[in-house]
Design an enzyme around this catalytic site. Structure first.
Site, short mmCIF file in Angstrom:
data_model
loop_
_atom_site.label_atom_id
_atom_site.label_comp_id
_atom_site.label_asym_id
_atom_site.label_seq_id
_atom_site.Cartn_x
_atom_site.Cartn_y
_atom_site.Cartn_z
N HIS A 147 36.42 36.34 27.60
CA HIS A 147 37.06 35.18 26.98
C HIS A 147 38.19 34.71 27.88
CE1 HIS A 147 40.24 37.95 25.54
NE2 HIS A 147 39.27 38.72 25.08
N HIS A 156 46.19 40.74 23.21
CA HIS A 156 47.13 41.83 22.94
C HIS A 156 48.53 41.28 22.67
CE1 HIS A 156 44.11 44.71 24.31
NE2 HIS A 156 44.93 45.68 23.98
#
Length: 521
Positions: free
Chosen positions: A400, A407
């Site tokens: 992606h 995160h």
């Protein structure tokens, strides 16, 4: 037998509609609260969603994410495949996503998740982050120079930053950049600012947050934070064949080599942690430590003034632990909207291919001279025989786009939730630091040992995790910084929606945002 008649539910002031008649039934109250929350969210202006323009600037789409699609022999995406991706993200139709061609067997990671709606918090389309640095910009070059040095310094213990040749050279090189937006002291990158974050507390104490080091209790399970670590010196995708295979998504990819266990002590160790962690693992551990070690609650918690009650599912331990999961998933949805439907920014590993092709004169790309003139790519070439960015993982990075960071957005959301529930000024006693071999914890005896607070260490935890992905070669600094801010916005929206649901007298949580401003939610 006749049923027992229950008394009517009381209606608390926070749950009333302003100026409206009060319906004593709980069902009507529930509906009223939801309508008011929806109305408040509807009144939030919808921002313009603006990317950096690289997609329109380059016909060959070299400034954008294309991993997993088919590429030519020098790593440029097949234009028709990228246009199929654009068709899908512009239409939003599942059938168009199904028609995106792949270059191998690695699937794209959840693009349609960015279009999901939610029933709590601010909608993804009403949140935004600024354009990512443009491909040819000095800022992007500066971020790439930092990523090269992060890769070269992966095995240097955090405690030795600035005290050995690699990080000393990194500091000198970063100070020569035209644009570098990492932290500085008196205008200079130093050993104490190297690879750190920009938020309050990030530069206080040792590099790693105490919440990555202190032992944690999960029920009756006592956990020393000793983790599997990857083999030192083992990097990936430094030859063009394996690099191109990753661009095409031609898996399966090998697994990292685990060398043993230790406390986190280096960039490689932190990169291993952020490779296999469970969504909100770090923040669950932080919350558990705070709940079991006498950390004081946020002064806005209504139960602090109640003599005969304690919070459980509202304002108690159960509330904060469950909230971490709530904000995490919603934050990812917001970020996936930005990744796939706004920015589609290329990854550092792909940019490394542009640098390699430029320096080997395979192609001529608009790469800013700061990265071409940096000593870091030459060091990489001397070590690996290419100018490609050494990756910490065999698969390079997820399927992606880069901007912003998954995160990081979870970090921003979870840390914001934790700051809302705990007293940021609480000083963490007896701070520690990992030994250089990672086999033990040592007392931290720096002059700022008494200044290590919950708020600062939560900010540091967020940046450790966000920049840990940079240390692995997966992301840019701007990916991390903007993700924290987006995650914070997601969490604030959820906290605001939840505020109207409580029966307790509640004036709001006051805490410090990542930019240092104080907010009451």
């Amino acid at each position: 037998m006749a049923g027992v008649e229950l008394p009517p539910l009381l209606v608390s002031a926070p749950a009333k509609a302003d100026g409206g008649a009060v319906d004593p039934s709980r069902r009507a109250r529930s509906y009223q609260i939801r309508v008011e929350a929806a109305g408040a969210q509807l009144n939030i202006p919808t921002p313009d969603q603006i990317n950096n323009g690289d997609e329109r600037r380059y016909d060959n789409f070299i400034g954008n994410y294309s991993q997993g699609l088919p590429h030519n022999s020098i790593g440029e995406v097949v234009a028709s495949a990228y246009r199929a991706l654009l068709t899908a993200v512009h239409s939003g139709r599942s059938s168009d996503f199904a028609n995106i061609p792949l270059g191998g067997n690695a699937k794209l990671a959840g693009p349609q998740g960015g279009l999901a709606f939610d029933l709590e918090g601010t909608d993804s389309g009403q949140l935004t982050i600024p354009p990512s640095p443009a491909l040819a910009s000095a800022e992007r070059a500066g971020e790439m120079v930092e990523d090269y040095w992060m890769a070269l310094a992966r095995d240097v213990p955090f405690s030795q930053y600035g005290n050995e040749p690699i990080t000393a050279a990194a500091i000198a090189d970063l100070n020569n950049l035209t644009v570098f937006k990492g932290p500085k002291a008196n205008g200079e990158v130093t050993a104490n600012t190297l690879f750190r974050g920009l938020r309050p507390g990030d530069r206080t104490g040792p590099y790693l947050s105490q919440f990555f080091l202190l032992p944690v209790s999960l029920g009756t399970l006592s956990v020393a934070q000793i983790y599997n670590t990857y083999a030192p010196g083992k990097d990936y995708l430094t030859d063009f064949t394996s690099w191109l295979a990753v661009q095409n998504g031609q898996g399966p990819f090998a697994a990292n080599v685990i060398s043993g266990t230790s406390y986190l002590k280096s960039g490689r160790d932190l990169g291993a942690w952020v490779h296999t962690d469970i969504t909100f693992q770090a923040y669950l551990c932080a919350a558990q430590w705070l709940l079991t070690h006498g950390a004081t609650l946020n002064p806005g918690n209504p139960y602090l003034s109640m003599k005969n009650q304690a919070g459980v599912q509202t304002f108690g331990g159960q509330h904060i632990l469950d909230l971490l999961g709530e904000v995490s998933n919603r934050a990812l949805k917001a970020m996936w909207y930005q990744k796939w439907f706004v920015h589609r920014a290329l990854r550092p590993i792909a940019y490394g291919g542009l640098v390699h092709n430029t320096l080997t004169r395979t192609a001529d790309y608009p790469i800013h001279s700061d990265v071409l003139n940096s000593s870091a790519p030459a060091r990489v070439f001397s070590k690996h025989g290419s100018y490609l960015l050494p990756a910490a993982y065999p698969e390079g990075n997820p399927q992606h786009p880069s901007y912003g960071e998954g995160h990081g957005v979870i970090a921003g959301a979870c840390v914001t939730a934790l700051k809302a529930f705990f007293n940021e000024s609480f000083v963490i006693p007896n701070p520690v630091v990992a030994s250089d071999d990672g086999k033990s914890l040592l007392p931290y005896t720096g002059s700022d040992a008494g200044q290590i607070t919950v708020g600062g260490e939560l900010n540091k935890l967020a940046n450790n995790i966000a920049l840990g992905r940079d240390l692995a070669g997966v992301h840019w600094r701007s990916d991390a910084e903007q993700a924290l801010l987006l995650g914070e916005a997601v969490a604030i929206g959820i906290l605001r929606d939840q505020r109207s649901t409580y029966n307790e007298p509640f004036g709001g949580f006051t805490f410090t945002k990542f930019d240092g401003a104080t907010i009451t939610v």
